[in-house]
Each structure stands twice: as structure tokens, then as C-alpha cells.
Design an enzyme around this catalytic site. Structure first.
Site, mmCIF file in Angstrom:
data_model
loop_
_atom_site.group_PDB
_atom_site.id
_atom_site.type_symbol
_atom_site.label_atom_id
_atom_site.label_comp_id
_atom_site.label_asym_id
_atom_site.label_seq_id
_atom_site.Cartn_x
_atom_site.Cartn_y
_atom_site.Cartn_z
ATOM 1 N N ARG A 1 6.651 0.829 -0.829
ATOM 2 C CA ARG A 1 7.361 0.312 -2.008
ATOM 3 C C ARG A 1 8.633 1.102 -2.269
ATOM 4 N NH1 ARG A 1 3.868 0.968 -6.871
ATOM 5 N NH2 ARG A 1 2.892 2.663 -5.712
ATOM 6 N N SER B 1 6.718 -0.964 -10.582
ATOM 7 C CA SER B 1 5.703 -0.894 -9.543
ATOM 8 C C SER B 1 6.249 -1.356 -8.191
ATOM 9 C CB SER B 1 4.491 -1.742 -9.925
ATOM 10 O OG SER B 1 3.552 -1.729 -8.880
ATOM 11 N N GLU C 1 6.788 -16.578 -12.838
ATOM 12 C CA GLU C 1 7.054 -16.520 -11.396
ATOM 13 C C GLU C 1 7.618 -17.821 -10.843
ATOM 14 O OE1 GLU C 1 4.223 -15.709 -12.879
ATOM 15 O OE2 GLU C 1 4.052 -13.541 -12.619
ATOM 16 N N PHE D 1 0.462 -12.739 -6.612
ATOM 17 C CA PHE D 1 1.228 -13.666 -7.460
ATOM 18 C C PHE D 1 2.381 -14.298 -6.674
ATOM 19 C CE2 PHE D 1 -0.051 -10.208 -10.578
ATOM 20 C CZ PHE D 1 -1.258 -10.810 -10.864
ATOM 21 N N ASP E 1 -7.384 -2.674 -9.819
ATOM 22 C CA ASP E 1 -7.237 -3.887 -10.627
ATOM 23 C C ASP E 1 -8.173 -5.031 -10.236
ATOM 24 O OD1 ASP E 1 -5.471 -3.053 -12.590
ATOM 25 O OD2 ASP E 1 -3.728 -3.351 -11.305
ATOM 26 N N ARG F 1 0.660 -0.793 -1.389
ATOM 27 C CA ARG F 1 0.963 -0.018 -2.588
ATOM 28 C C ARG F 1 0.956 1.485 -2.337
ATOM 29 N NH1 ARG F 1 0.165 -1.410 -7.964
ATOM 30 N NH2 ARG F 1 -0.224 0.287 -9.424
#
Lengths: 273, 310
Positions: free
Chosen positions: B7, B34, B55, B80, B114, B164
Site C-alpha cells: 500500500r 488505508s 463507490e 468493495f 474485519d 494490506r
């Protein structure tokens, strides 16, 4: 660029309708209803208001028209052909295999089509992106986006409505085709989108309400939109679904309907000079 | 060997690209801190579009920006990015072959805490199914930098997933990243291990372990899932006693699908290390989840032994 008079524009709208009827023809399904409701609006845009050169469809300073209600493609095809974006003969190949004229607008296949629309609710967002791009580039062209009233049931329309006012896209002009009927019947009996004007005002847009078949009102609304700064404009155009085709007016049957041979002849007679 | 976070590398590379090219624009759905698109925001606020938690509009808006000649990078979590605006990507971006890059951050199980709603086990499958879409997953930070530069140069829609968490460096610094080109990271003669993204590290580790058992494994980093030349895969599998794929993704529509389809006329034993058509769940670390699903070097070694009867 064209600068037709009010009288000429009325004739153009009639020709557009006749070409719609002829390009679909009898015995085949076509979106007559939501296309004929737009004939005057599209006529004013292409034959008077918009800066564009059909011989140079990618001219970077051109005004853009995005048909968010992509099922109305045939009204745009008729106007594009009449402007000279492609030969009139292409109209007779509508929806045939290999044709440049697809059932819904395809920017890769048709000169003058700016974006791929047809899945409802997306064209206004695409128009916002183009308008934002124009601002980044310091360009002063306008982005016109035609939205169906039934289409505003799509949540994405309201995402775009928020984005347009947040980014102060005063180079974006929406035109809401309020013909009051969606595919299976009256909009008010499905999701009632009213009060329309108050909704767009609440989302931060400048709102103008007109009779969408009155050429002078269309011209005046588009000119008024030019003067609006700091916010996008929504022109709420009250229209008649199927306008100009006697048996198709104000009915869901010709949202996407098939004319009999007799109906075809009736329609042609009604629309010929 | 160093460690990099995909990232962060992505965000930093985007800033560099932004300095080189005024047409780079970045869109974000309220996850910028993030996805690290915030780095671009800090330097180029006028070319950064915070599109809030919407989105669908973000993707179509990006399509519009690309129609004015911009190279639009769209950011949100992979689950997403591939799921919510599927139709917008399909209709508005891919049919018109527009220059929009969809960056799926926190991909796979890497958003470990999550749970299922935020983990993507099927993003590659969804994006691969769309005509005109290029699909990319990267093994480490070094490859990420090269890939971000490559997709910015490429004129067309791309879906790129990023992990991530920190990853050890694997990709050779002097190796060029070419879209569509798998890279052999270790050669071998007994089995071919085709690995994707975060599973390339475990594949190399497995190959080193197998070497001790006298099993010679070729490890191939498949970072472009589409387009990919079937012949390339056939050639890399030629003469092998078995083929294994390893991916942090469902076996449906991901690397296992790519490789088995390419080898459809090649009679070679095949095993997949992948997620077995189920959702993720919360855990205390990414590694804990990977181990739970058998997505590790031990999992690959087991499959190798299974194929070779060792």
C-alpha cells in the site's frame, strides 16, 4: 456548429421523430416512448445550442451530450445522422449484426456518442467526471446529460447529484425527461419521485422547470444555465412519452414497443410534412 | 532481504507518477489513509477526488475523467472495488475500454480483523470475467512499484489488488515487470508451482524445503491473471511431474482456473492451494488466517508430496 431558428428546430424535431419511426420500422421493438419525448430537446441541443463539428467528432473543445437514459439511443442516432456524423443510410442498419448503431449507445462504434450508457443511473456520474476533467484542463465546454425520470429511482443518480454540487460543476447541465411513465407503467405508482424540483434543489442544484416540447422554453433554459455559477443546473422538462406518434403518446406500451404495419403508416403520416 | 508494504509503495509511486504526468488523477472512497491514496492527496489536492462512501458514482466519475484524457486511479478495499461497482466497471469502463485503474486494497484475507465483509476471496474471479479487463496481483513491494508504473503507461482498464500487510522482498530489482508475463523466480525440474501475490513467498519457501527432500520445484510468479498466454503456461509446465497453483483467493476463477484452463490438453497431475469456496472470518493476524486456510508453505509441500506420491 448550427444555429437553427425556432421554426427550423420544430421541423427538425418532427424529422427526428419520423426517422425514429423509420429506423425501427414495423414489426420490430424500439424505445419509441422515451425517445420521442426528447425530440425537441435533442433538436435544440444539436442544431442550435451545442458547439460541435460533426466532421470532427473528437474536437476537444466540443460540448458533450451524454444520454444517461441510454435506451433513448434512437433519438440521438437520428439527430447525429441529420447533423452529418454518419450517413443517413446507417439508420436503416439499426441493431443489425455488425451495425455501428447498437441497441444502446456505444462510443467505440458510433461517431458522436460520448460514453457507453444504458445501464441506468451511470451517465450522470460519467458526465460529472467529464465536467471535472474539463475544469482541470481549464476548458469551457459544457456537458449536457439527459436523465430519465424513471431513472432517478437508481441510487447512483443521487450520488452523482451530491458529487456535482460538491465539486461545483457549473459546466454540467442535466436535463430530466419527465414523461411520467416507466417501462411497466406510471412512475408515481412505482417509486414516486416527486417532489422532483425540491429534491434537486435540496441536492444543491440550480433548477429550471420547462415544457420539454416548447422549443423557445428549451432554448431559454439552456441559455439561463450558461449564466449559473458555482453549481450544476437541472432542467426539469415536462414531456409526453411517445410525443408525436398518436398511438404511442402517454402509454407504457410503447416504452419499448412494436408497431404493426398499420401503426407504422399512421405514424409516418402523422409525422410527414 | 528487506520488507515493504504494498500500500505504501503504491501510494509513493503514485505521487512520483503524479509529478511526472499531470494527467494522473486519483479517486478515493473515504479510505485514503488505508489505501495510501492520501499521499497523493497531500501533494496534488486539485487532482485528488474524495468521492465519499459512494463507490458506484466514483467508478463512473472516473470513467468520465478518463474521457477527458486523464489516467484515473480508483481506490477502495478490494472487496468493495470489485463488488459494489461491478456494473459501473463493466458498462461504463470496460465496454468502452477506458483508461481507468481500479486498485483493490487490503485484498484477500489481509484485512484479517474485519472479517468476511471486508475480505476478498473472489475479486480476481469477478474482474477476470469482464472482457477488456487486465487483472494483476503482486508478490511484494518491489514488484508493486514496477507494476504501478506499467499500468499507468498501459492505455486501458486494469484491476490491481494489493495486500494490506508488510511483505518480504522477493521480486528481483533488475527484473522488468511486463503485463502478461509470468516470471520464473526459481527454476526446477520436478514440479511447477504457479503462485500469485502473497503466495509467492510461501511458494519459494516450500521449494527450498522440497529441495531438501530431493524434489526440484520451479516457482513461477504469475502477477498478470489476465491477459495471459496459455502457451507460456504450457511451456513452463512442460516436462513436469506435477503442477500446483497457490493463491490467496477462491479456487474458482483465480489462478487455479487460469492454469487448469491453459493446461486443458496437457495430461499433468494438478493440485491447487486456494480458498475452498468459502468466506473468510476475523482473526488476530493475517498469518493466523492464512494458516487456518492452509495458505502457507506447508500447504504447498503437502500438495507436492500428494502429486509425487512422496
Amino acid at each position: 456548429m448550427m444555429n437553427c431558428s425556432v421554426e427550423e428546430l420544430k421541423k427538425k424535431a418532427k424529422s427526428i421523430r419520423l426517422n425514429i419511426v423509420k429506423m425501427v420500422g414495423p414489426g420490430k421493438a424500439g424505445h419509441f416512448g422515451g425517445s420521442c419525448s426528447l425530440a425537441e430537446i435533442v433538436s435544440v441541443l444539436y442544431f442550435r445550442k451545442m458547439r460541435h463539428y460533426p466532421e470532427d467528432p473528437k474536437w476537444e473543445d466540443r460540448d458533450r451530450l451524454i444520454l444517461s437514459k441510454g435506451h433513448g439511443a434512437i433519438v440521438q442516432y437520428a439527430a447525429l445522422a441529420m447533423c452529418g456524423y454518419f450517413p443517413m443510410d446507417e439508420l436503416w442498419n439499426l441493431k443489425k449484426l455488425g451495425s455501428m448503431l447498437q441497441g444502446h449507445p456505444d462510443m467505440k462504434k458510433t461517431p458522436g456518442i460520448e460514453a457507453n450508457t444504458g445501464s441506468l443511473g451511470q451517465g450522470l456520474s460519467i458526465s460529472c467526471g467529464i465536467a471535472a476533467g474539463a475544469k482541470l484542463d481549464g476548458k469551457d465546454y459544457k456537458v449536457y446529460c439527459i436523465v430519465g425520470d424513471g431513472e432517478t429511482a437508481e441510487g447512483q443518480i443521487w450520488e452523482a447529484a451530491m458529487a456535482a454540487s460538491f465539486y461545483k460543476l457549473d459546466n454540467l447541465v442535466g436535463i430530466l425527461d419527465c414523461n411520467r411513465i416507466q417501462a411497466t407503467g406510471p412512475i408515481a405508482e412505482r417509486f414516486d419521485i416527486n417532489p422532483v424540483k425540491e429534491k434537486w434543489l435540496a441536492f444543491g442544484w440550480h433548477v429550471i422547470e420547462i415544457d420539454g416540447h416548447d422549443v423557445e422554453q428549451i432554448i431559454s433554459a439552456l441559455d439561463q444555465a450558461d449564466k449559473v455559477t458555482g453549481k450544476p443546473t437541472m432542467i426539469i422538462a415536462h414531456t409526453v412519452k411517445g410525443k408525436g406518434i398518436p398511438f404511442a403518446e402517454n402509454t407504457a406500451a410503447f416504452h419499448n414497443g412494436i408497431m404493426t404495419r398499420e401503426q407504422y403508416e399512421t405514424a409516418c403520416l402523422a409525422l410527414m410534412d | 532481504m528487506g520488507v515493504h508494504n504494498q500500500r505504501r509503495v503504491y501510494g509513493e509511486t503514485l505521487v512520483e507518477l503524479g509529478r511526472e504526468n499531470n494527467n494522473i488523477v486519483v479517486l478515493e472512497a473515504d479510505l485514503g489513509k488505508s489505501t495510501m491514496s492520501c499521499l497523493f492527496q497531500n501533494e496534488f489536492p486539485e487532482r485528488y477526488f474524495e468521492m465519499s462512501i459512494a463507490e458506484a458514482n466514483m467508478v463512473s466519475f472516473a470513467a468520465g475523467l478518463s474521457l477527458t484524457g486523464k489516467i484515473a486511479f480508483v481506490n477502495t478495499f478490494a472487496v468493495f472495488a470489485s463488488g459494489r461497482p461491478f456494473d459501473q466497471i463493466r458498462q461504463g469502463v470496460c465496454i468502452g475500454r477506458l483508461n481507468v485503474k481500479i486498485i483493490g486494497s487490503s485484498a484477500g484475507l489481509s484485512d484479517f480483523g474485519d472479517g468476511a465483509t471486508h475480505q476478498s476471496v473472489e475479486d480476481i474471479a469477478i474482474m477476470r470475467a469482464i472482457p477488456n479487463m487486465t487483472v494483476i496481483a503482486l508478490c511484494d513491494g518491489i514488484e508493486t512499484e514496477k507494476a504501478v508504473r506499467a499500468i499507468a503507461k498501459y492505455d486501458g482498464p486494469v484491476y490491481m489488488r494489493l495486500s494490506r500487510n508488510d511483505l518480504e522482498d522477493i521480486f528481483p530489482e533488475d527484473q522488468e515487470f511486463v503485463i502478461g508475463k509470468p516470471v520464473v523466480l526459481k527454476d526446477g525440474t520436478d514440479i511447477a508451482i504457479f503462485a500469485m501475490g502473497t503466495m509467492v513467498g510461501p511458494a519459494l519457501k516450500a521449494a527450498a524445503e522440497l529441495e531438501k527432500e530431493g524434489i526440484s520445484a520451479r516457482v513461477i510468479n504469475v502477477s498478470t491473471l489476465k491477459p495471459i498466454d496459455d502457451n507460456e503456461i504450457i511451456n513452463l509446465a512442460r516436462g513436469m511431474k506435477g503442477v500446483i497453483t497457490a493463491e490467496e483467493h477462491s479456487y474458482i476463477g483465480g489462478l487455479a482456473s487460469v492454469v487448469t484452463y491453459a493446461l486443458r490438453n496437457t495430461p499433468v497431475p494438478f493440485e491447487a492451494v486456494a480458498i475452498n469456496d468459502c468466506f473468510g472470518q476475523s482473526a488476530e493476524s493475517h498469518q493466523e488466517l492464512l494458516d487456518y486456510f492452509g495458505l502457507n508453505s506447508e500447504g504447498i509441500i503437502r500438495k507436492a508430496r500428494l502429486i509425487l506420491g512422496a
